[in-house]
Design an enzyme around this catalytic site. Sequence first.
Site, PDB file in Angstrom:
ATOM      1  N   SER A 129       0.848  -1.192   0.000  1.00  0.00           N
ATOM      2  CA  SER A 129       0.000   0.000   0.000  1.00  0.00           C
ATOM      3  C   SER A 129       0.883   1.240   0.000  1.00  0.00           C
ATOM      4  O   SER A 129       1.975   1.235   0.590  1.00  0.00           O
ATOM      5  CB  SER A 129      -0.900   0.028   1.239  1.00  0.00           C
ATOM      6  N   TYR A 142      -2.154  -0.139  10.074  1.00  0.00           N
ATOM      7  CA  TYR A 142      -2.204  -0.569   8.671  1.00  0.00           C
ATOM      8  C   TYR A 142      -0.917  -0.173   7.956  1.00  0.00           C
ATOM      9  O   TYR A 142      -0.313  -0.981   7.234  1.00  0.00           O
ATOM     10  CB  TYR A 142      -3.417   0.062   7.982  1.00  0.00           C
TER      11      TYR A 142
END
Length: 267
Positions: A129, A142
Amino acid sequence: MKKVVLVTGGSSGIGKSIALYLQEKNYTVYGTSRSPDRYPDSPISLLALDVQHQDSINLAVKKLIEKEGQLDILINNAGVGITGPMEETPMDQVKNAMETNFYGPLRVLQAVLPQMRNQKRGRVINITSIAGYMGLPYRGIYSASKGALEIATEAYRMECAHLNIHFSNVAPGDFATNIAAGRFHSPIISGSDYEAGYAHSLKLIDEHVDSGCDPMEVAHKIYEILQKKNPGIHYKVGSFLQKFSIVLKKILPEKQYEKMLKKHYGL
């Protein structure tokens, strides 16, 4: 001979887009789901696989190899979203995110790499990501889980190069998927010192996902990478501003970059 691809988390979202597109491009594609029975009409062959359990992974990979006799490409895509203030995020949810987003791909590799070594060839693409390049407020867990996978991939790449197994990362930005529906978000606690900042950031995060790009863009990038004889290590897919944020982190003074992020998130 068709190349055989395993896409973890291939039942929905980015994983499903990747699986469908590669299938269109004449690859033999298997996706995975913890509960394949929930997708009786899936256009992709789904294997039962839970990235948190090595036995489940081993069984799925064994079934695939028994049927196809080879496994050429692994797309480590399965993951979970998580939001919340670092202090207030329950530790069991922190562990769950790391088990899925970081340890999960490593477990899958434990099962897949022996086959690729025997074949003397293989491709691995880990889906990370853009958030993994920076510690984003209220998305810190995250960011950490995806950042860890980015770094681990660099090590795998060097260790496996002489085995003719190529590793790459693909870091998506915000895409219009159902990730928000399955994401854990810590509750907004009334009276908390983080209440206002977290509430604003959570709204912004959801808006970014809802207005995100078509996940098929990630699939196109995956296919492009697979056509390369010597693929690179880091690829980013997303809006110009999302990708440029990584460049800015490299060139701006740390405090100035931090100030920019805080302004973006209204902190």
